[in-house]
Design an enzyme around this catalytic site. Structure first.
Site, PDB file in Angstrom:
ATOM      1  N   ASP A  74      -2.603  -4.593  12.094  1.00  0.00           N
ATOM      2  CA  ASP A  74      -1.995  -4.966  10.813  1.00  0.00           C
ATOM      3  C   ASP A  74      -1.856  -6.496  10.793  1.00  0.00           C
ATOM      4  OD1 ASP A  74       0.175  -3.576   8.563  1.00  0.00           O
ATOM      5  OD2 ASP A  74       0.253  -5.731   8.978  1.00  0.00           O
ATOM      6  N   ARG A  76       0.842  -1.192   0.000  1.00  0.00           N
ATOM      7  CA  ARG A  76       0.000   0.000   0.000  1.00  0.00           C
ATOM      8  C   ARG A  76       0.873   1.237   0.000  1.00  0.00           C
ATOM      9  NH1 ARG A  76      -5.214   0.550   3.767  1.00  0.00           N
ATOM     10  NH2 ARG A  76      -4.005  -0.170   5.527  1.00  0.00           N
ATOM     11  N   THR A  81      -1.307   7.487  -0.712  1.00  0.00           N
ATOM     12  CA  THR A  81      -2.527   7.433  -1.543  1.00  0.00           C
ATOM     13  C   THR A  81      -3.414   6.241  -1.185  1.00  0.00           C
ATOM     14  OG1 THR A  81      -1.460   6.018  -3.176  1.00  0.00           O
ATOM     15  CG2 THR A  81      -1.214   8.395  -3.486  1.00  0.00           C
ATOM     16  N   ASP A 108       1.712  -7.889  10.220  1.00  0.00           N
ATOM     17  CA  ASP A 108       2.574  -7.724  11.401  1.00  0.00           C
ATOM     18  C   ASP A 108       2.205  -8.719  12.488  1.00  0.00           C
ATOM     19  OD1 ASP A 108       4.105  -5.716  10.364  1.00  0.00           O
ATOM     20  OD2 ASP A 108       3.000  -4.084  11.328  1.00  0.00           O
TER      21      ASP A 108
HETATM   22  N1  URA Z   1      -4.596  -4.218   6.480  1.00  0.00           N
HETATM   23  C1  URA Z   1      -4.430  -4.702   7.738  1.00  0.00           C
HETATM   24  O1  URA Z   1      -3.582  -5.539   7.971  1.00  0.00           O
HETATM   25  N2  URA Z   1      -5.226  -4.226   8.704  1.00  0.00           N
HETATM   26  C2  URA Z   1      -6.189  -3.323   8.497  1.00  0.00           C
HETATM   27  O2  URA Z   1      -6.893  -2.949   9.425  1.00  0.00           O
HETATM   28  C3  URA Z   1      -6.333  -2.836   7.173  1.00  0.00           C
HETATM   29  C4  URA Z   1      -5.534  -3.296   6.190  1.00  0.00           C
END
Ligand code: URA
Length: 207
Positions: free
Chosen positions: A198, A103, A107, A201
């Site tokens: 995330d 990502r 943007t 993560d």
């Molecule tokens: N990607 C993720 O890992 N967590 C989110 O909340 C949004 C996108």
């Protein structure tokens, strides 16, 4: 099968709550994700076509059903691999593709950095990514998969934001979405609320 399919199952809900907790360590998070993905895989494959084949049991010849064809699973790197493990336990001989997308943090657009796909023409493809947030990565991955002309595409995730469902459905109305839950909204940096943080993560312990 298009449309939104929310997998309403007490075990899925229970495991998902444990995954959302901030104190759940990576080791448990990964195990829970694998366990949930087994249950999600059953649902996303529920209507796969069968054909009768003649077999011989120890007692008699008989016509019995088998899958016409196993689906192809495409994982959106890197968090998709957390779902992939469980899906492959249910469909062990599926072929697997990977699409690497990151990502752009300014943007929120998806940028492709890797793509390796098995033949997809005329196949059923299940694209997996735990989080359907803005829908940008999902839409970009489906664009890429569609270029190889599969028969149909399904999108399997753990959590979806209403914004992501809307975006993916608008860009690809023919792609069904299977999810364990639909959360409230995205925050200003594109994370799902209440969410689980995330996913990559948390799976890989890189927080
Ligand atoms: N990607 C993720 O890992 N967590 C989110 O909340 C949004 C996108």
């Amino acid at each position: 099968m298009s449309g939104l399919h929310v997998i309403d199952h007490p075990l899925v809900a229970h495991k998902l709550t444990r995954m959302r907790r901030i104190e759940t360590p990576s080791e448990q998070f990964r195990r829970l994700l694998t366990e949930i993905s087994l249950l999600l895989a059953y649902e996303v494959t529920r209507d796969l076509p069968l054909r009768d084949v003649k077999i011989t049991t120890p007692l008699i010849e008989s016509d019995q059903p088998e899958l016409v064809e196993e689906p192809v699973v495409v994982s959106i790197l890197r968090a998709g691999n957390g779902l992939l493990d469980g899906v492959l336990q249910v469909i062990p001989s599926a072929s697997v593709g990977h699409i690497g997308l990151y990502r752009n943090h300014d943007t929120l657009e998806a940028v492709e950095y890797y793509c390796k796909l098995p033949p997809l023409a005329e196949r059923t493809v299940i694209v997996v990514d735990p989080m359907l947030a803005t829908g940008n990565s999902a839409s970009a991955a489906v664009d890429r998969v569609k270029a190889d002309q599969p028969a149909s595409i399904r999108f399997l995730c753990l959590l979806a934001a209403p914004e992501g469902i809307e975006a993916l459905s608008a860009n690809h109305p023919d792609v069904g979405i299977w999810t364990a839950a639909v959360d409230e909204c995205l925050n200003e940096v594109g994370y799902i609320l209440p969410g689980l943080g995330d996913a990559g993560d948390r799976i890989f312990g890189t927080t």
